[in-house]
Enzyme design. Sequence first.
Site, PDB file in Angstrom:
ATOM      1  N   GLU A 498       4.905 -18.453 -10.308  1.00 60.17           N
ATOM      2  CA  GLU A 498       4.340 -18.758  -8.992  1.00 60.17           C
ATOM      3  C   GLU A 498       2.844 -18.432  -9.002  1.00 60.17           C
ATOM      4  O   GLU A 498       2.463 -17.317  -9.365  1.00 60.17           O
ATOM      5  CB  GLU A 498       5.068 -17.931  -7.931  1.00 60.17           C
ATOM      6  N   HIS A 596       6.499  -4.484  -2.565  1.00 59.56           N
ATOM      7  CA  HIS A 596       5.325  -4.697  -3.404  1.00 59.56           C
ATOM      8  C   HIS A 596       4.974  -3.447  -4.198  1.00 59.56           C
ATOM      9  O   HIS A 596       3.872  -3.351  -4.713  1.00 59.56           O
ATOM     10  CB  HIS A 596       4.108  -5.138  -2.581  1.00 59.56           C
TER      11      HIS A 596
END
Length: 797
Positions: A498, A596
């Site tokens: 991505e 994250h």
Amino acid sequence: MIEEFEFELRERPTLTFAQAEVLSDYRLGWLSRHVSLIGRREVMSGNAKFGIFGDGKEVAQLALARVMRPGDTRAGYYRDQTLLFALGLLTPQQFFAQLFGHTDVTAEPATAGRTMNAHFATRQLDADGRWVSQLATPQSSADISPTAGQMPRLVGLAYASRLYRELDVLRDLSKFSRHGDEVAFGTIGNASCAEGFFWEAINAIGVLRAPAVISIWDDGYGISVPNEYQISGGDLSAALAGFRRRPDTDQGFDLYTVRGWDYPALREVYLRAADRARVSHIPAIIHVTEMTQPQGHSSSGSHERYKSPERLEWERAYDPLRQMRAWILETGLADPEELDAIEAETREEAEAARERAWEAFLAEPRAEARELAGLLTAVAPLADDPAALHALAANLRDASRPLRREVLATAHTALVRTRGSQAPARAALAAWHADYLARGRERYGSHLYCEDARAAARVPAVPVRYADDAPEVRGFEILRATFDVWLARDPRVCIFGEDVGALGDVNQGTSGLQQKYGPLRVSDTGIREATIIGQAIGMAMRGLRPIAEIQYLDYILYALSPLSDDLASLHWRTRGGQAAPVIVRTRGHRLEGVWHSGSPMGALVHLLRGMHICAPRDMTRAAGFYTTLLQAEEPALVVEALNGYRRRERMPANIGEYSLPLGVPEILRPGEDVTVVTYGACCAIALEAAEALEQVGIDVEVIDVQTLLPFDLHGIIGESLKKTSRVIFFDEDVPGGASAYMLQQVLEVQGGYWHLDAPPVTLTAQPHRPAYGSDGDYFSKPNAEDLFDAVVSLMAV
Ligand SMILES: Cc1ncc(C[n+]2csc(CCOP(=O)(O)OP(=O)(O)O)c2C)c(N)n1
């Protein structure tokens, strides 16, 4: 043998080639059916533990086999025995060998007894681990049991053809492709299409314009659960309609619906679908309906329990072989007597194959049991009760179906009963037992990692060098320079994920590289972690060197099944017959909040045995691992430290040349009092704490393990413990995660326990996920103060 039959038929003046094909197919269909019938009988009679068969799916697979060419690949599932027989990739004897669990790779070449039956695979590596040409025969990538688990891999198997056709730099890789003319054939059951992997893979194949032809074998059920519970609206063809290729786009599929008993229609559909996929790289989905399952789902259970009498009656009438027979008679291709003869002969053939497989399966264990019987007779006089050992020896001699574990248990019993004796006969028995045990472990445990020249461990380490005036650059620049070297050096290397292409990844590790090497070498993908990994697996199996990026470590959870079930187990489950040297690149550890800054390293260490796991503390180290891994042929995961991309590091002078050895920790700071064992982003924190501890007179040795798999191959940490006698395992995983793994490796495997003067300590993150708030990191992850205090406490013990 099958081909001979067709050849014979072709000699008959009255038959055309096409007619000969039909009769040959019919014969093969029946051979396969008898294998299924006999196979189930073998399970029911106790000769095999479990069986799953392809009955009711024969005719469509015969049509499919007619269009597969050498170099084409299959990613399928356990119903495909007829296809494999028809392609000449499997014999009935080999099928039975797998049913019995024969561990000899020559008898059972797909998995050497390591998987359940009907898990098909061709051997793509020779005994020395070198690729054999994939163009000599059609190929079968190795099956796995999780439903739809074959679909992510199919993406890469098909997509590789596009790369071979469109990338001139790949022209010389002649073992894998003829200019991308190969089609990847997927097969899947109707109910498995309820899995997310199916839809993700279909979408990815459509986007990638990858030449896959996907067959859905639809028998209306998934074990007992009918289609209305599997698929919205109950009809897969209708549900898939949106994927149909439209004139305004070059993406999408040709869609076909065809009945599983309609031989002429199936032949036509497969011919057309394969041709368009091969010539124009247009993928197809073939929904094969009205299939049956004459013996039910598998040997465990009976379908009478959940199918209505009407359904069972319909299945009998629409048995594909019965329908094919009716069609042959109707067309006048053969008379009933001839077809009866085919059905009878194939039965004998299947029985004979079973017999040969059974005898071959038992031959070795029987001989081994007799060998042990001789040793037991020799030690019997040493025991308190010689008669008991003589009786055990007699049992072994008479055993018609000895299991190796029974042989071992008997040897163990004899050793216990003669313990204390120093006689040579007992020593011989003990040696035999040890050797037999070792052979058993090898039989089931070998090939988890490469054991030949492809192993990462064999790549020579080349130290990093710096020019005197080496500039300080941001970490990502070192990575980018390394990828640049490798993309230029090795045409097989492709990087994708991505935001990896046009943007150059979210941290710029590939920035500018798509512009330099083109969108097929450095590519953007959709947000589809499972099929990013599957794409990489399939590409690697077809000779390429994919570097697949998972944008954040937290999102690798979406890809765990392809990583764990498929990639990590591939080399082991085929006993070294197949490999996929995939490099997975991701970034993790502390940054900002849950999703994250995860560091689930323990979970990965547990699930990815069969892969290497590198956790470099900075980008110089990460780049060194990539250079090592690209010279090896093993799958690996590299977790880059999220907070390291902008940190300055000196630019090495020998980028793309220096390489880091796997399994070799680095002592970052020598010390005498306590050993702190850590990795990744925690290294910097450990060094910070060590500075502070020095101020209070405590001398800490900080060790970066660098790779969790393999772990400290030379016992460097154990040596450190001899000096310090105190140890803290420090990381950002949950309590009992990778810290506990490191503890087990050092204390148990390396014997570090014996050097400790104080209890071992683990210092980890909290059990909850890392929180986002400004201080969330501080209260979720261990910090320098925590480590300071832990060391001080440990010194007080
Ligand atoms: C991920 C996963 N869930 C459950 C199973 C257990 N299981 C094995 S086969 C099967 C049914 C599959 O049905 P279908 O896809 O229609 O194929 P068929 O066996 O009918 O050919 C199930 C639920 C499995 N193997 N993998």
